[in-house]
Design an enzyme around this catalytic site. Structure first.
Site, PDB file in Angstrom:
ATOM      1  N   HIS A   1      -8.866   7.601   3.111  1.00 57.33           N
ATOM      2  CA  HIS A   1      -8.384   8.600   2.339  1.00 57.33           C
ATOM      3  C   HIS A   1      -9.458   9.340   1.626  1.00 57.33           C
ATOM      4  CE1 HIS A   1      -8.613   5.960  -1.061  1.00 57.33           C
ATOM      5  NE2 HIS A   1      -8.707   6.806  -1.753  1.00 57.33           N
TER       6      HIS A   1
ATOM      7  N   HIS B   1      -2.526   1.575   8.297  1.00 58.99           N
ATOM      8  CA  HIS B   1      -3.327   0.864   7.350  1.00 58.99           C
ATOM      9  C   HIS B   1      -4.498   0.037   7.988  1.00 58.99           C
ATOM     10  CE1 HIS B   1      -3.813  -0.595   3.310  1.00 58.99           C
ATOM     11  NE2 HIS B   1      -4.504  -1.627   3.677  1.00 58.99           N
TER      12      HIS B   1
ATOM     13  N   CYS C   1       0.734   3.914   3.014  1.00 60.93           N
ATOM     14  CA  CYS C   1       1.028   3.428   4.585  1.00 60.93           C
ATOM     15  C   CYS C   1       2.410   4.222   4.961  1.00 60.93           C
ATOM     16  CB  CYS C   1       1.490   1.920   4.719  1.00 60.93           C
ATOM     17  SG  CYS C   1       0.008   0.895   4.901  1.00 60.93           S
TER      18      CYS C   1
ATOM     19  N   HIS D   1      -6.796   2.027   1.849  1.00 56.68           N
ATOM     20  CA  HIS D   1      -6.327   2.824   3.221  1.00 56.68           C
ATOM     21  C   HIS D   1      -7.015   4.222   3.040  1.00 56.68           C
ATOM     22  CE1 HIS D   1      -2.359   3.843   5.253  1.00 56.68           C
ATOM     23  NE2 HIS D   1      -3.212   4.960   5.373  1.00 56.68           N
TER      24      HIS D   1
ATOM     25  N   CYS E   1       0.778  -1.234   0.031  1.00 54.28           N
ATOM     26  CA  CYS E   1       0.040   0.181   0.034  1.00 54.28           C
ATOM     27  C   CYS E   1       0.863   1.217   0.159  1.00 54.28           C
ATOM     28  CB  CYS E   1      -0.963  -0.055   1.241  1.00 54.28           C
ATOM     29  SG  CYS E   1      -1.852   1.420   1.401  1.00 54.28           S
TER      30      CYS E   1
HETATM   31 ZN   LIG Z   1      -1.903   1.592   3.698  1.00 54.10          ZN
END
Ligand SMILES: [Zn+2]
Ligand SMILES: [Zn+2]
Length: 331
Positions: A168, A115, A46, A166, A43
């Protein structure tokens, strides 16, 4: 680079990726079939993976240096942006068709370094920081005269359009004003009054679709919701631009958002949802009647033919019923 094409029939803008295309197998829904998406894997959002994103625009980091570990909230350019903020807006005609170049800005706000932490898990203080970064980015983008509308939004879950899990949100700065909220200035022209202020007065008096009121915000299920459990968060103070939110309102809104998203996750069994800000256009001839507000739309259904063809949303849950349920849990 994208092209912003005008749909002559539907009278709408469409941003089309003119020179890159996803292959049929690249689409998340096609990949998934009927199975849940696999968790884990690499990811770029992260903490520790800052080198895998474009350099940050701004961040809330108490001690550390830009583009290193130690941040709490981070704003970065969207690596796969459909828009570029370079040059001027250029119109190109092709017979009866016309399009504009993809002038604009597309940013990502990563709301936590960890995460798996979801928006409703964030502390109210962290959500305040996120809102303050939205405000800072809004102010900065609105200082560019080429940008006419700033759209802040969150896609949570695959059915809401999220491609990374994640936590956002995203901000798009557009070179044109979308048609979406044109009812607000129209109502003002016809009645010399603000539609949302009138709506708040009626919904508060009738209580039928009222969920709750806080010090600065009123939560309602709107009269004609497109989606089941659609909820609007409306500031009680008449205010055109989200960026004019004051410190006390930010504090209150952070608590409202934490509670509402938590309730929606619990009640609707972990749904995908969109959270969007509606606000006045920028850098255009001022028009009265805008009043900023937020919409939370759980995505419990996939749009069907009648929505696509006729533009008529079929909502199986009356807002009077969803408001009654949410009122009981929120209060
Ligand atoms: Zn992440
Ligand atoms: Zn108003």
């Amino acid at each position: 680079m994208s092209e912003i094409r005008w749909d002559l029939v539907k009278q709408n803008w469409v941003a089309v990726a003119a020179n890159r295309a996803l292959k049929p197998n690249d689409f998340p829904i096609a990949k998934m079939g009927l199975k849940a998406p696999a968790a884990g894997g690499f990811c770029p959002f992260c903490e520790g993976n800052e080198n895998f994103t474009p350099p940050e625009i701004t961040a809330y980091r108490p001690k550390s240096q830009a583009n290193e570990k130690g941040w709490l909230v981070r704003a970065i350019p969207n690596k796969f942006s459909a828009f570029t903020l370079e040059g001027e807006l250029v119109k190109t005609d092709s017979g009866i068709f016309s399009c504009y170049n993809g002038l604009g800005e597309h940013e990502v706000i990563i709301e936590d370094p960890r995460h798996g932490v979801e928006f409703h898990d964030l502390s109210p203080e962290r959500i305040e920081t996120v809102l303050n970064i939205f405000k800072e980015r809004y102010q900065d983008l609105s200082s560019d005269a080429r940008i006419k509308y700033i759209q802040i939004y969150k896609n949570r879950g695959m059915f809401a359009g999220a491609s990374l899990e994640h936590c956002h949100s995203q901000i798009v700065g557009l070179p044109f004003v979308p048609q979406e909220n044109s009812g607000l200035p129209k109502y003002y022209r016809d009645n010399n009054r603000c539609l949302l202020c009138d709506m708040l007065a009626q919904e508060t008096a009738s209580e039928e679709r009222l969920i709750c009121k806080t010090d600065h915000f009123t939560l309602i299920c709107p009269y004609a919701p497109r989606f089941p459990y659609e909820t609007w968060i409306v500031p009680q103070r008449h205010c055109e631009h989200f960026a004019d939110i004051n410190e006390e309102e930010v504090r209150d809104l952070a608590r409202v958002l934490k509670k509402l998203t938590g309730v929606i996750m619990d009640c609707l069994d972990n749904p995908s949802y969109n959270l969007v800000f509606n606000t006045a256009p920028v850098n255009v001839e001022p028009e009265a009647g805008y009043h900023w507000y937020m919409e939370l739309t759980p995505r419990l259904l996939v749009n069907a033919a009648v929505e696509i063809a006729a533009g008529i949303y079929m909502n199986p849950v009356a807002p009077e019923l969803s408001a009654a349920m949410l009122r009981e849990i929120m209060s």
